[in-house]
Design an enzyme around this catalytic site. Structure first.
Site, PDB file in Angstrom:
ATOM      1  N   ARG A 107      64.204   4.916  14.734  1.00 31.72           N
ATOM      2  CA  ARG A 107      65.658   4.669  14.681  1.00 31.72           C
ATOM      3  C   ARG A 107      65.981   3.389  13.904  1.00 31.72           C
ATOM      4  NH1 ARG A 107      68.101   1.792  18.211  1.00 31.72           N
ATOM      5  NH2 ARG A 107      66.929   2.482  20.022  1.00 31.72           N
ATOM      6  N   LYS A 133      74.808  19.999   1.525  1.00 31.03           N
ATOM      7  CA  LYS A 133      75.384  20.893   0.536  1.00 31.03           C
ATOM      8  C   LYS A 133      74.516  20.923  -0.728  1.00 31.03           C
ATOM      9  CE  LYS A 133      78.360  21.180   3.816  1.00 31.03           C
ATOM     10  NZ  LYS A 133      79.604  20.438   3.844  1.00 31.03           N
ATOM     11  N   TYR A 158      87.928  17.435   3.627  1.00 34.06           N
ATOM     12  CA  TYR A 158      87.013  18.107   4.533  1.00 34.06           C
ATOM     13  C   TYR A 158      87.586  18.118   5.959  1.00 34.06           C
ATOM     14  CZ  TYR A 158      82.933  19.350   7.162  1.00 34.06           C
ATOM     15  OH  TYR A 158      82.083  19.982   8.029  1.00 34.06           O
ATOM     16  N   ASP A 164      84.139  10.714  -1.292  1.00 38.68           N
ATOM     17  CA  ASP A 164      83.242  11.782  -0.849  1.00 38.68           C
ATOM     18  C   ASP A 164      82.874  12.592  -2.095  1.00 38.68           C
ATOM     19  OD1 ASP A 164      82.127  14.162   0.059  1.00 38.68           O
ATOM     20  OD2 ASP A 164      83.465  14.350   1.779  1.00 38.68           O
TER      21      ASP A 164
END
Ligand SMILES: *Cc1c(COP(=O)(O)O)cnc(C)c1O
Length: 400
Positions: free
Chosen positions: A60, A211, A113, A186
């Site tokens: 992490r 994507k 989005y 974006d």
């Protein structure tokens, strides 16, 4: 010892497509394997002096060794100074809004989005964010919104999901900077193959790696990319983002990191082919008797065509929407009659997808009911045209 110390570094600055194909030339430091292996460690052993050999302690905190390659390559493709990989595009996008000071004012697109709009409306006010939504194709409205009160961030997405509205990114960067706001973009849909937001003035780029970057519908991932020449304000934001990822844990696992890097290797030829096929479909169905409108910035009649042609290079990406003629239910029927186009959400993979956004988004949806969103893949363009043709014809004859 990091991979970087043992592979032979390139002696030249190569172009983006070369960097993508070779993943910046990384190899396995112990075996020389092309490409570097997946390292499954969540924790990393220290030596008898309590030193970490590769500077890694816990998954992490620093991520998996594969992050260094992935972040370096994506930063390189965008022309940025650094990148941070996240567990999803939404984890990356919301990280930006979460590290802003309480009470910050943000100006975001009316159309973008769906998930990010929903998060901002649901959690923004509760965190003290003032969320102002504007139609991004109206630059006067953007300017008015940004200048109405001190604004921390202007956000854009172009072409914007799911109507493919085009935003003039250079003009928005200018509006933001004059008002002392940061400008975030974006860049999921155009990818760096077709749009370079930093060259147009962006301060920060976000990607859904799910994507086109990954391109195979088998990974959910996200990235943020830092500005080429970070100012103090950029640097402060970037350190907050890194700390946010470290302490809240929206990290990408080693295997997904590997898959995403593998997908990026073919990004350029995929985008070239996908964008060419999307243009073929857009042209075929433009002025088709069973289609009332095709939304695709590549078409000369599209309202965003002029701006898109100025800021996009080599194509207009692979997303278009068809508005089916007649009663809106015919659009749902047409989707049902498709065989090659897969009825599924998401975009950017090698398989073509079709989606009735209104049905998918539910009652809050602002998507037009007659609209079908298409994500073009790598199939033969003629097969895709034929599949849609037969589906539209059958839908037109259906008794509703
Ligand atoms: C999918 C998508 C997102 C969200 O990314 P996830 O990886 O699904 O979290 C954000 N922006 C755009 C434009 C997208 O298409």
């Amino acid at each position: 010892m990091s991979n970087r110390e043992t592979y032979t570094p390139w002696t030249q600055e190569y172009r983006a497509e070369t960097r993508a194909a070779q993943g910046d030339g990384w190899r396995c430091p112990t075996t020389g394997a092309v490409p570097p292996p997946v390292s499954m460690g969540a924790t990393f052993a220290r030596d008898d002096q309590y030193r970490s050999p590769a500077g890694l302690a816990y998954l992490r905190d620093q991520g998996t060794p594969g992050y260094e390659q992935l972040e370096g390559v994506v930063a390189g493709l965008e022309g940025g100074s650094d990148a941070l990989v996240f567990a999803s595009g939404m984890a990356a996008a919301t990280a930006v809004f979460q590290v802003l000071p309480a009470g910050a004012r943000v100006v975001v697109p009316q159309t973008m989005y769906f998930g990010l709009t929903k998060w901002l409306l649901e959690f923004g006010p509760q965190r003290g964010l003032e969320v102002v939504r504007v139609p991004m194709n109206d630059l006067d409205a953007v300017s008015e919104a940004v200048n109405a009160a001190p604004t921390a961030l202007l956000w854009a997405e172009s072409p914007a999901n799911p109507t493919w509205l085009v935003t003039d990114l250079a003009a928005c960067a200018d509006i933001a900077h004059r008002a002392g706001a940061l400008f975030g973009v974006d860049n999921t849909v155009p990818t760096p193959v077709h749009t370079k937001p930093f060259e147009l003035g962006a301060d920060l780029i976000m990607h859904s790696g799910t994507k086109y970057l990954n391109g195979h519908n088998d990974v959910v991932a996200g990235l943020l990319v830092a500005a080429p020449q970070p100012t103090d304000a950029h640097q402060a934001l970037w350190e907050r983002l890194r700390l946010h990822r470290r302490l809240t844990g929206p990290i990408l696992g080693p295997w997904e990191t590997y898959l995403l890097m593998r997908g990026i290797r073919t990004l350029y030829p995929r985008m070239r082919q996908i964008s060419a096929t999307a243009m073929t479909l857009a042209q075929h169905f433009d002025e088709h008797p069973l289609v009332s409108r095709v939304a695709y910035p590549g078409l000369p009649g599209d309202p965003g065509h002029e701006v898109a042609s100025r800021q996009m290079t080599g194509g207009y990406s692979g997303m278009l929407s068809l508005h089916v003629a007649g009663e809106w239910q015919r659009s749902l029927r047409a989707a049902e009659h498709c065989e090659l186009f897969i009825r599924a959400t998401s975009l950017g993979g090698v398989e073509s997808l079709i989606e009735h956004r209104y049905t998918f988004e539910g009652p809050d949806s602002t998507s037009p009911k007659d609209m079908l969103r298409l994500s073009i893949g790598l199939e033969d363009p003629a097969d895709l045209v034929a599949d849609l043709e037969q589906a539209l014809e059958r839908a037109a004859k259906d008794v509703l």
